[in-house]
Design an enzyme around this catalytic site. Structure first.
Site, PDB file in Angstrom:
ATOM      1  N   ASP A  26       1.002  -1.231   0.159  1.00  0.00           N
ATOM      2  CA  ASP A  26       0.028   0.098   0.242  1.00  0.00           C
ATOM      3  C   ASP A  26       0.980   1.200   0.186  1.00  0.00           C
ATOM      4  OD1 ASP A  26       0.812  -0.355   2.798  1.00  0.00           O
ATOM      5  OD2 ASP A  26      -1.061   0.659   3.421  1.00  0.00           O
TER       6      ASP A  26
ATOM      7  N   TYR B  62       2.648 -12.506  -1.932  1.00  0.00           N
ATOM      8  CA  TYR B  62       1.130 -12.895  -1.952  1.00  0.00           C
ATOM      9  C   TYR B  62       0.864 -13.416  -3.332  1.00  0.00           C
ATOM     10  CZ  TYR B  62       0.212  -8.329  -4.072  1.00  0.00           C
ATOM     11  OH  TYR B  62      -0.250  -7.164  -4.643  1.00  0.00           O
TER      12      TYR B  62
ATOM     13  N   LEU C 289       3.951   1.447  -0.866  1.00  0.00           N
ATOM     14  CA  LEU C 289       4.955   1.510  -1.846  1.00  0.00           C
ATOM     15  C   LEU C 289       4.113   2.110  -3.075  1.00  0.00           C
ATOM     16  CD1 LEU C 289       5.900   0.000  -4.911  1.00  0.00           C
ATOM     17  CD2 LEU C 289       7.374   1.279  -3.416  1.00  0.00           C
TER      18      LEU C 289
ATOM     19  N   TRP D 162       2.095 -14.689   2.314  1.00  0.00           N
ATOM     20  CA  TRP D 162       3.210 -15.432   3.086  1.00  0.00           C
ATOM     21  C   TRP D 162       3.865 -14.205   3.719  1.00  0.00           C
ATOM     22  CZ3 TRP D 162       1.153 -17.332  -1.359  1.00  0.00           C
ATOM     23  CH2 TRP D 162       0.631 -18.708  -1.223  1.00  0.00           C
ATOM     24  N   ARG D 163       3.702 -14.057   5.108  1.00  0.00           N
ATOM     25  CA  ARG D 163       4.557 -12.746   5.587  1.00  0.00           C
ATOM     26  C   ARG D 163       5.758 -13.657   6.837  1.00  0.00           C
ATOM     27  NH1 ARG D 163      -0.121  -8.846   4.962  1.00  0.00           N
ATOM     28  NH2 ARG D 163       0.709  -6.879   4.206  1.00  0.00           N
TER      29      ARG D 163
ATOM     30  N   GLY E 168      -6.898   2.765  -4.337  1.00  0.00           N
ATOM     31  CA  GLY E 168      -7.079   3.964  -3.161  1.00  0.00           C
ATOM     32  C   GLY E 168      -5.633   4.705  -2.924  1.00  0.00           C
ATOM     33  N   ASP E 169      -4.649   3.781  -3.109  1.00  0.00           N
ATOM     34  CA  ASP E 169      -3.242   3.968  -2.919  1.00  0.00           C
ATOM     35  C   ASP E 169      -2.927   5.173  -4.028  1.00  0.00           C
ATOM     36  OD1 ASP E 169      -3.181   1.940  -0.979  1.00  0.00           O
ATOM     37  OD2 ASP E 169      -2.400   0.693  -2.442  1.00  0.00           O
TER      38      ASP E 169
END
Length: 302
Positions: free
Chosen positions: A29, A87, A31, A101-102, A256-257
């Site tokens: 978001d 992701y 970035l 995957w974080r 939105g970003d």
């Protein structure tokens, strides 16, 4: 040179999936917002991204991608034995779904060195962060990031914040709500999304969202609401700004970003809040017409 500084997590994005084939890209978001701010701000501006990456080849490739596209990498920390989060996007029932995957994400450690964090924001003219920037961090690290934002504000930065509530990243709605509140108190500009705010805080309308954030100390609030008009409010004025009619949505990822990046850039260049929201809607209309969160800069004049 004036500086736009954005902080958070960028992930490897695997999109497509047709016939088992995926396309590697990058998104996150804050970035995404830096990407569109870079596209909209004049060449006299520096746009820096603050995060942590690993010591693997994908981290190196990601940093090279930022650098090649005019986003400063001088304040990206390296964390040994870590790598970017990842992701995948898949289509189901006519909608996009995300699997993340974080566990090894280096960005979760971007606030471990407070002095490096404070230095990254030194001299910033605009300091931008989000609820996700905070959600991925341990509680003490969240405090260090908010202190860095506070110091940036004391140094003259205009602080912008998108609450971007993602319940799956938080231990509870109560922790999410209290942290969002603490972060919003630091912000001059808040850029919430109405359905998220209604779900977390129970706001009945975009006007109620704006009133709450103004009461917490924001100077201006822009409440996004998808394809519906945005509600723009400051202590002096308020109004509705509708999206550009006729925009075709191919992929809403990053819309939105992109709105946030264009809005903040327009305000930095002297536009009024209502004028800036109109410019932000125009850019978002282009972004939703392309696949992926990051539309190449050369395509944004379409």
């Amino acid at each position: 040179m004036p500086r736009f500084v954005s902080v958070g997590e960028c992930m490897i994005e695997m999109s497509g999936g047709e016939d088992g084939l995926y396309r590697l890209g990058y998104a996150g978001d804050t970035l995404n917002t830096a990407w569109y701010a870079r596209a909209c701000l004049g060449e006299e501006w520096d746009v820096d991204y603050v995060t942590a990456l690993g010591d693997d080849m994908y981290s190196e490739q990601m940093a090279d991608f930022f650098d090649e596209n005019g986003i400063g990498i001088g304040y990206i920390q390296q964390v040994e034995n870590r790598r970017p989060g990842l992701y995948m996007i898949h289509q189901k029932d006519g909608d996009r779904h995300f699997t993340y995957w974080r566990g090894q994400s280096a960005a979760k450690f971007m606030a471990e060195d407070p002095e490096a964090l404070y230095e990254a924001f030194e001299g910033a003219d605009i300091a931008y962060f989000s609820g996700i920037s905070l959600a991925i961090l341990a509680p003490r690290a969240r405090g260090r990031l908010m202190k860095a934002i506070h110091l940036a504000k004391e140094g003259g930065a205009r602080v912008a914040f998108d609450p971007n509530e993602r319940p799956a990243l938080w231990t509870s709605p109560a922790v999410m709500g209290s942290t969002i509140c603490a972060a919003a108190i630091l912000a001059d500009v808040v850029l919430p999304t109405f359905p998220d705010e209604k779900a977390l805080f129970g706001d009945a309308s975009p006007e109620a969202v704006a009133e709450r954030y103004l009461s917490w100390g924001a100077e201006e609030v822009v409440v996004k609401n998808g394809a519906e008009p945005a509600f723009v409010a400051s202590r002096e004025s308020q109004g509705w700004v509708a999206p550009r009619p006729g925009a075709k949505s191919v992929d809403p990822t990053g819309a939105g970003d992109s709105f946030n990046g264009a809005y903040l850039a327009a305000r930095a260049e002297g536009a009024t809040p209502l004028e800036a929201a109109a410019e932000a809607h125009s850019l978002a209309a282009i972004v939703i017409g392309h696949k992926g969160a990051l539309v190449p800069h050369e395509k944004l004049a379409d």
